[in-house]
Design a protein around this motif. Sequence first.
Motif, mmCIF file in Angstrom:
data_model
loop_
_atom_site.group_PDB
_atom_site.id
_atom_site.type_symbol
_atom_site.label_atom_id
_atom_site.label_comp_id
_atom_site.label_asym_id
_atom_site.label_seq_id
_atom_site.Cartn_x
_atom_site.Cartn_y
_atom_site.Cartn_z
ATOM 1 N N PHE A 131 0.852 -1.180 0.000
ATOM 2 C CA PHE A 131 0.000 0.000 0.000
ATOM 3 C C PHE A 131 0.885 1.225 0.000
ATOM 4 O O PHE A 131 2.022 1.170 0.481
ATOM 5 N N GLY A 132 0.383 2.325 -0.517
ATOM 6 C CA GLY A 132 1.162 3.547 -0.480
ATOM 7 C C GLY A 132 0.409 4.706 -1.083
ATOM 8 O O GLY A 132 -0.680 4.547 -1.642
ATOM 9 N N GLY A 133 0.998 5.892 -0.956
ATOM 10 C CA GLY A 133 0.417 7.081 -1.553
ATOM 11 C C GLY A 133 0.930 8.342 -0.898
ATOM 12 O O GLY A 133 1.607 8.306 0.125
ATOM 13 N N GLY A 134 0.572 9.452 -1.508
ATOM 14 C CA GLY A 134 0.895 10.752 -0.944
ATOM 15 C C GLY A 134 -0.242 11.209 -0.054
ATOM 16 O O GLY A 134 -1.395 10.838 -0.259
ATOM 17 N N LEU A 135 0.077 12.011 0.940
ATOM 18 C CA LEU A 135 -0.935 12.515 1.861
ATOM 19 C C LEU A 135 -1.272 13.960 1.511
ATOM 20 O O LEU A 135 -0.382 14.762 1.234
ATOM 21 N N SER A 136 -2.553 14.279 1.502
ATOM 22 C CA SER A 136 -3.028 15.598 1.110
ATOM 23 C C SER A 136 -3.033 16.553 2.295
ATOM 24 O O SER A 136 -3.546 16.232 3.368
ATOM 25 N N TYR A 137 -2.468 17.724 2.074
ATOM 26 C CA TYR A 137 -2.487 18.777 3.078
ATOM 27 C C TYR A 137 -2.961 20.100 2.476
ATOM 28 O O TYR A 137 -3.040 21.088 3.165
ATOM 29 N N ASP A 138 -3.249 20.104 1.182
ATOM 30 C CA ASP A 138 -3.551 21.355 0.494
ATOM 31 C C ASP A 138 -4.967 21.421 -0.059
ATOM 32 O O ASP A 138 -5.244 22.205 -0.950
ATOM 33 N N ASP A 139 -5.881 20.611 0.474
ATOM 34 C CA ASP A 139 -7.230 20.589 -0.092
ATOM 35 C C ASP A 139 -8.243 21.338 0.759
ATOM 36 O O ASP A 139 -9.434 21.151 0.634
ATOM 37 N N GLY A 140 -7.769 22.194 1.658
ATOM 38 C CA GLY A 140 -8.673 22.978 2.481
ATOM 39 C C GLY A 140 -9.036 22.322 3.794
ATOM 40 O O GLY A 140 -9.599 22.955 4.673
ATOM 41 N N ASP A 141 -8.746 21.029 3.932
ATOM 42 C CA ASP A 141 -9.011 20.352 5.200
ATOM 43 C C ASP A 141 -7.945 20.723 6.222
ATOM 44 O O ASP A 141 -6.882 21.237 5.883
ATOM 45 N N VAL A 142 -8.212 20.449 7.465
ATOM 46 C CA VAL A 142 -7.227 20.652 8.519
ATOM 47 C C VAL A 142 -6.031 19.767 8.213
ATOM 48 O O VAL A 142 -6.182 18.612 7.802
ATOM 49 N N GLU A 143 -4.838 20.305 8.397
ATOM 50 C CA GLU A 143 -3.626 19.544 8.109
ATOM 51 C C GLU A 143 -3.561 18.233 8.873
ATOM 52 O O GLU A 143 -3.188 17.221 8.338
ATOM 53 N N HIS A 144 -3.896 18.278 10.115
ATOM 54 C CA HIS A 144 -3.630 17.118 10.966
ATOM 55 C C HIS A 144 -4.589 17.191 12.144
ATOM 56 O O HIS A 144 -4.831 18.256 12.679
ATOM 57 N N ALA A 145 -5.119 16.080 12.540
ATOM 58 C CA ALA A 145 -5.970 16.037 13.725
ATOM 59 C C ALA A 145 -5.524 14.876 14.596
ATOM 60 O O ALA A 145 -5.078 13.849 14.104
ATOM 61 N N VAL A 146 -5.622 15.065 15.883
ATOM 62 C CA VAL A 146 -5.277 14.023 16.845
ATOM 63 C C VAL A 146 -6.540 13.703 17.632
ATOM 64 O O VAL A 146 -7.232 14.606 18.107
#
Length: 119
Positions: free
Chosen positions: A43-58
């Motif tokens: 499995f693999g892929g790039g992670l999106s950070y530029d689509d308007g969603d919050v960068e990261h949530a915990v």
Amino acid sequence: MPRYLISFEKGSMDHIPEEDFPEVGKASHAVCQEAKDAGVFRFGGGLSYDDGDVEHAVVGTDGLVTDGPYLEGTELIGGFMTVDVPTREEALAWAAKIAAACRCPQDVRKFLHDPDLIE
């Protein structure tokens, strides 16, 4: 067989000119296809950070959601690939291929063996 996570940090590809991204994408997809053809890609892929969603949530143990990195200075993953190979050397060889394709260094980590989770 051991599984390895090959990843790079968010921002590791910032040095690449925007006009080169189609070529980088084509090269990285070619390495992933090569790994698929070899039967080692999981499995693999790039992670999106530029689509308007919050960068990261915990999500805490109490279910509380906090936007943003858990700890100040936490490095976010920009992209990853998991491979199932018999040796560390083979994992490093795949990491070298994806590093050349993505034009950035790769981190290689072995997953802990857990017979209840690994097929």
